[in-house]
Design a protein around this motif. Structure first.
Motif, PDB file in Angstrom:
ATOM      1  N   PHE A  78       4.030   2.389 -33.835  1.00  0.00           N
ATOM      2  CA  PHE A  78       5.053   3.221 -33.689  1.00  0.00           C
ATOM      3  C   PHE A  78       4.948   3.456 -35.428  1.00  0.00           C
ATOM      4  O   PHE A  78       4.980   4.696 -35.787  1.00  0.00           O
ATOM      5  CB  PHE A  78       6.026   2.180 -33.706  1.00  0.00           C
ATOM      6  CG  PHE A  78       7.091   2.341 -33.860  1.00  0.00           C
ATOM      7  CD1 PHE A  78       7.979   3.440 -33.606  1.00  0.00           C
ATOM      8  CD2 PHE A  78       7.732   2.319 -35.403  1.00  0.00           C
ATOM      9  CE1 PHE A  78       8.856   3.509 -33.834  1.00  0.00           C
ATOM     10  CE2 PHE A  78       9.346   1.809 -35.303  1.00  0.00           C
ATOM     11  CZ  PHE A  78       9.842   3.120 -34.909  1.00  0.00           C
ATOM     12  N   TRP A  79       4.686   2.763 -36.429  1.00  0.00           N
ATOM     13  CA  TRP A  79       4.828   3.023 -37.749  1.00  0.00           C
ATOM     14  C   TRP A  79       3.540   3.614 -38.168  1.00  0.00           C
ATOM     15  O   TRP A  79       4.506   5.270 -39.053  1.00  0.00           O
ATOM     16  CB  TRP A  79       5.041   1.778 -38.371  1.00  0.00           C
ATOM     17  CG  TRP A  79       5.877   0.779 -38.789  1.00  0.00           C
ATOM     18  CD1 TRP A  79       5.965  -0.648 -38.113  1.00  0.00           C
ATOM     19  CD2 TRP A  79       7.114   0.883 -39.274  1.00  0.00           C
ATOM     20  NE1 TRP A  79       7.064  -0.755 -38.346  1.00  0.00           N
ATOM     21  CE2 TRP A  79       7.938   0.268 -38.700  1.00  0.00           C
ATOM     22  CE3 TRP A  79       7.338   1.704 -39.848  1.00  0.00           C
ATOM     23  CZ2 TRP A  79       8.925  -0.803 -39.205  1.00  0.00           C
ATOM     24  CZ3 TRP A  79       9.170   2.058 -40.116  1.00  0.00           C
ATOM     25  CH2 TRP A  79       9.849   0.732 -39.906  1.00  0.00           C
ATOM     26  N   GLN A  80       2.541   3.924 -37.812  1.00  0.00           N
ATOM     27  CA  GLN A  80       1.635   4.788 -38.095  1.00  0.00           C
ATOM     28  C   GLN A  80       2.582   6.874 -37.717  1.00  0.00           C
ATOM     29  O   GLN A  80       2.126   7.658 -38.597  1.00  0.00           O
ATOM     30  CB  GLN A  80       0.365   4.595 -36.743  1.00  0.00           C
ATOM     31  CG  GLN A  80      -0.939   5.884 -37.477  1.00  0.00           C
ATOM     32  CD  GLN A  80      -2.113   5.300 -37.262  1.00  0.00           C
ATOM     33  OE1 GLN A  80      -2.974   4.435 -37.717  1.00  0.00           O
ATOM     34  NE2 GLN A  80      -2.168   5.826 -35.918  1.00  0.00           N
ATOM     35  N   ALA A  81       2.687   6.427 -36.985  1.00  0.00           N
ATOM     36  CA  ALA A  81       3.604   8.175 -36.633  1.00  0.00           C
ATOM     37  C   ALA A  81       5.021   8.426 -36.995  1.00  0.00           C
ATOM     38  O   ALA A  81       5.113   8.870 -37.733  1.00  0.00           O
ATOM     39  CB  ALA A  81       4.398   8.051 -34.791  1.00  0.00           C
ATOM     40  N   GLU A  82       5.588   7.063 -36.914  1.00  0.00           N
ATOM     41  CA  GLU A  82       7.179   7.229 -38.227  1.00  0.00           C
ATOM     42  C   GLU A  82       6.629   7.771 -39.694  1.00  0.00           C
ATOM     43  O   GLU A  82       6.901   8.502 -40.331  1.00  0.00           O
ATOM     44  CB  GLU A  82       7.375   6.233 -37.794  1.00  0.00           C
ATOM     45  CG  GLU A  82       7.979   5.667 -37.066  1.00  0.00           C
ATOM     46  CD  GLU A  82       9.172   6.686 -36.945  1.00  0.00           C
ATOM     47  OE1 GLU A  82      10.685   6.313 -37.716  1.00  0.00           O
ATOM     48  OE2 GLU A  82       9.383   6.946 -36.147  1.00  0.00           O
ATOM     49  N   LEU A  83       5.353   6.949 -40.097  1.00  0.00           N
ATOM     50  CA  LEU A  83       5.098   7.231 -41.401  1.00  0.00           C
ATOM     51  C   LEU A  83       4.432   8.679 -41.571  1.00  0.00           C
ATOM     52  O   LEU A  83       3.957   8.776 -42.721  1.00  0.00           O
ATOM     53  CB  LEU A  83       4.380   5.707 -42.040  1.00  0.00           C
ATOM     54  CG  LEU A  83       5.349   4.698 -41.859  1.00  0.00           C
ATOM     55  CD1 LEU A  83       3.949   3.955 -42.493  1.00  0.00           C
ATOM     56  CD2 LEU A  83       7.318   4.948 -43.032  1.00  0.00           C
ATOM     57  N   GLY A  84       3.304   8.812 -41.008  1.00  0.00           N
ATOM     58  CA  GLY A  84       2.527  10.007 -41.250  1.00  0.00           C
ATOM     59  C   GLY A  84       1.790   9.500 -41.779  1.00  0.00           C
ATOM     60  O   GLY A  84       0.679  10.709 -43.028  1.00  0.00           O
ATOM     61  N   VAL A  85       0.823   8.156 -41.662  1.00  0.00           N
ATOM     62  CA  VAL A  85      -0.218   7.786 -42.068  1.00  0.00           C
ATOM     63  C   VAL A  85      -1.046   7.125 -41.586  1.00  0.00           C
ATOM     64  O   VAL A  85      -0.122   5.913 -40.317  1.00  0.00           O
ATOM     65  CB  VAL A  85       0.552   7.405 -43.332  1.00  0.00           C
ATOM     66  CG1 VAL A  85       0.474   8.109 -45.180  1.00  0.00           C
ATOM     67  CG2 VAL A  85       0.645   5.916 -43.474  1.00  0.00           C
ATOM     68  N   GLY A  86      -2.161   6.973 -41.554  1.00  0.00           N
ATOM     69  CA  GLY A  86      -3.169   6.103 -40.958  1.00  0.00           C
ATOM     70  C   GLY A  86      -2.716   4.326 -41.364  1.00  0.00           C
ATOM     71  O   GLY A  86      -3.188   4.338 -42.598  1.00  0.00           O
ATOM     72  N   LEU A  87      -2.889   3.718 -40.191  1.00  0.00           N
ATOM     73  CA  LEU A  87      -2.670   2.688 -40.803  1.00  0.00           C
ATOM     74  C   LEU A  87      -3.648   1.410 -39.920  1.00  0.00           C
ATOM     75  O   LEU A  87      -3.562   1.356 -38.848  1.00  0.00           O
ATOM     76  CB  LEU A  87      -1.461   1.562 -40.014  1.00  0.00           C
ATOM     77  CG  LEU A  87       0.061   2.471 -41.058  1.00  0.00           C
ATOM     78  CD1 LEU A  87       1.058   2.093 -40.102  1.00  0.00           C
ATOM     79  CD2 LEU A  87      -0.068   1.764 -42.475  1.00  0.00           C
ATOM     80  N   HIS A  88      -5.022   0.843 -40.887  1.00  0.00           N
ATOM     81  CA  HIS A  88      -6.000   0.086 -39.855  1.00  0.00           C
ATOM     82  C   HIS A  88      -5.496  -1.156 -39.345  1.00  0.00           C
ATOM     83  O   HIS A  88      -4.288  -1.484 -40.114  1.00  0.00           O
ATOM     84  CB  HIS A  88      -6.656  -0.383 -40.657  1.00  0.00           C
ATOM     85  CG  HIS A  88      -6.683  -0.519 -41.884  1.00  0.00           C
ATOM     86  ND1 HIS A  88      -6.253  -1.855 -42.846  1.00  0.00           N
ATOM     87  CD2 HIS A  88      -6.189  -0.023 -43.692  1.00  0.00           C
ATOM     88  CE1 HIS A  88      -6.402  -2.899 -43.647  1.00  0.00           C
ATOM     89  NE2 HIS A  88      -6.162  -1.421 -44.468  1.00  0.00           N
ATOM     90  N   ASN A  89      -6.578  -1.708 -38.605  1.00  0.00           N
ATOM     91  CA  ASN A  89      -6.268  -3.357 -37.958  1.00  0.00           C
ATOM     92  C   ASN A  89      -5.847  -3.720 -39.685  1.00  0.00           C
ATOM     93  O   ASN A  89      -6.467  -4.146 -40.396  1.00  0.00           O
ATOM     94  CB  ASN A  89      -6.811  -3.444 -37.643  1.00  0.00           C
ATOM     95  CG  ASN A  89      -7.240  -3.328 -35.875  1.00  0.00           C
ATOM     96  OD1 ASN A  89      -6.279  -2.509 -36.049  1.00  0.00           O
ATOM     97  ND2 ASN A  89      -8.494  -2.682 -35.426  1.00  0.00           N
ATOM     98  N   GLY A  90      -4.975  -4.876 -39.835  1.00  0.00           N
ATOM     99  CA  GLY A  90      -4.526  -6.208 -41.137  1.00  0.00           C
ATOM    100  C   GLY A  90      -4.227  -4.733 -41.995  1.00  0.00           C
ATOM    101  O   GLY A  90      -3.851  -5.793 -43.165  1.00  0.00           O
ATOM    102  N   GLN A  91      -3.250  -4.482 -42.093  1.00  0.00           N
ATOM    103  CA  GLN A  91      -2.218  -3.321 -43.344  1.00  0.00           C
ATOM    104  C   GLN A  91      -1.799  -3.844 -43.500  1.00  0.00           C
ATOM    105  O   GLN A  91      -1.113  -3.955 -44.699  1.00  0.00           O
ATOM    106  CB  GLN A  91      -2.388  -1.512 -42.722  1.00  0.00           C
ATOM    107  CG  GLN A  91      -2.284  -0.916 -43.401  1.00  0.00           C
ATOM    108  CD  GLN A  91      -2.919   0.461 -44.215  1.00  0.00           C
ATOM    109  OE1 GLN A  91      -3.567   1.073 -43.537  1.00  0.00           O
ATOM    110  NE2 GLN A  91      -2.327   0.940 -45.432  1.00  0.00           N
ATOM    111  N   PHE A  92      -0.733  -4.423 -42.239  1.00  0.00           N
ATOM    112  CA  PHE A  92       0.685  -5.441 -42.786  1.00  0.00           C
ATOM    113  C   PHE A  92       0.559  -6.924 -43.011  1.00  0.00           C
ATOM    114  O   PHE A  92       1.713  -7.297 -43.550  1.00  0.00           O
ATOM    115  CB  PHE A  92       1.447  -5.439 -41.289  1.00  0.00           C
ATOM    116  CG  PHE A  92       2.175  -3.524 -41.456  1.00  0.00           C
ATOM    117  CD1 PHE A  92       1.780  -2.736 -42.133  1.00  0.00           C
ATOM    118  CD2 PHE A  92       2.867  -3.764 -40.623  1.00  0.00           C
ATOM    119  CE1 PHE A  92       2.422  -1.347 -41.302  1.00  0.00           C
ATOM    120  CE2 PHE A  92       3.974  -2.536 -40.391  1.00  0.00           C
ATOM    121  CZ  PHE A  92       3.727  -1.659 -40.928  1.00  0.00           C
ATOM    122  N   GLY A  93      -0.976  -6.953 -43.672  1.00  0.00           N
ATOM    123  CA  GLY A  93      -1.430  -8.561 -43.919  1.00  0.00           C
ATOM    124  C   GLY A  93      -1.532  -9.203 -42.665  1.00  0.00           C
ATOM    125  O   GLY A  93      -1.528 -10.223 -43.177  1.00  0.00           O
TER     126      GLY A  93
END
Length: 222
Positions: A78-93
């Motif tokens: 969801f956040w990847q689509a909202e922010l328009g950036v790739g988010l890897h597993n673990g990126q939110f800590g």
């Protein structure tokens, strides 16, 4: 079947100017595992409950009620689509990136069997300036708070081993309706919900229970 997509740790703290302590271990990266999870000890005196994982600020993170942090891949997407950036597993800590299970509407005190460990939902993650600085997103704390997809902290009821691919089974649901989302709103945007947290008993972190009681005293004195 809900599963652990990845098991993530930070093996060292990173010096940064946006962290309160001057360093952070928020940059968790996937590892093969299995790793042992166990109760680390009281908050302020202990860090992560995940073997090999580090925490930069023991005063605000870690300890028994924040031993393991989980976040759903669905929410990362969801956040990847909202922010328009790739988010890897673990990126939110998060230590556990999961698939197929809802953290936001999990009940505080709900117990999950993950690998051979037994985890109990204890609290939501509350965003801070370190989180915002790490992501490099302006207004991130406000945006994350408004969306209320905080992920869940867990305490470790039974120590055990967790690895990527492990199934997640909910083995107990308490009889109240205090969800991770309600808890999050109570401590961020709607303090009137704070007394409701007591319905979850000792599954709620002691410092939050103290906050509720202090608020009641203030209300009585006012």
């Amino acid at each position: 079947m809900p599963v652990v997509l990845s098991l993530n740790i930070a093996q060292k703290t990173i010096p940064v100017d946006y962290a309160k302590k001057g360093a952070t271990a928020i940059d968790k990266r996937p590892v093969d595992g299995p790793l042992e999870v166990s109760p680390p000890g009281p908050k302020g005196t202990a860090g992560s409950g995940v073997q090999g994982d580090q925490i930069g600020d023991w005063n605000h993170h870690g300890g028994d009620y924040q031993a393991v942090y989980g976040y759903a891949r669905e929410d990362l997407d969801f956040w990847q689509a909202e922010l328009g950036v790739g988010l890897h597993n673990g990126q939110f800590g998060e230590n556990l990136t999961t698939q197929g299970i809802d953290h936001t509407h999990a009940l505080v005190g709900e117990r999950w069997r993950v690998g051979t460990a037994l985890l109990e939902v204890s609290a939501p993650r509350v965003p801070c300036r370190t989180f915002a600085g790490f992501l490099g997103q302006s207004g991130w704390v406000k945006r994350f708070t408004q969306e209320a997809r905080p992920g869940a902290y867990f305490r470790v009821i039974e120590a055990g081993l967790i690895a990527p691919g492990d199934e997640i089974t909910v083995v107990h649901r308490p009889g109240h309706d205090v969800t991770v989302e309600m808890f999050f709103r109570a401590v961020t945007t709607d303090a009137d919900l704070l007394p409701r947290l007591l319905e979850a008993g000792d599954s709620v972190p002691p410092d939050v229970i103290e906050l509720v009681h202090r608020r009641r005293v203030v209300e009585l004195d006012s």
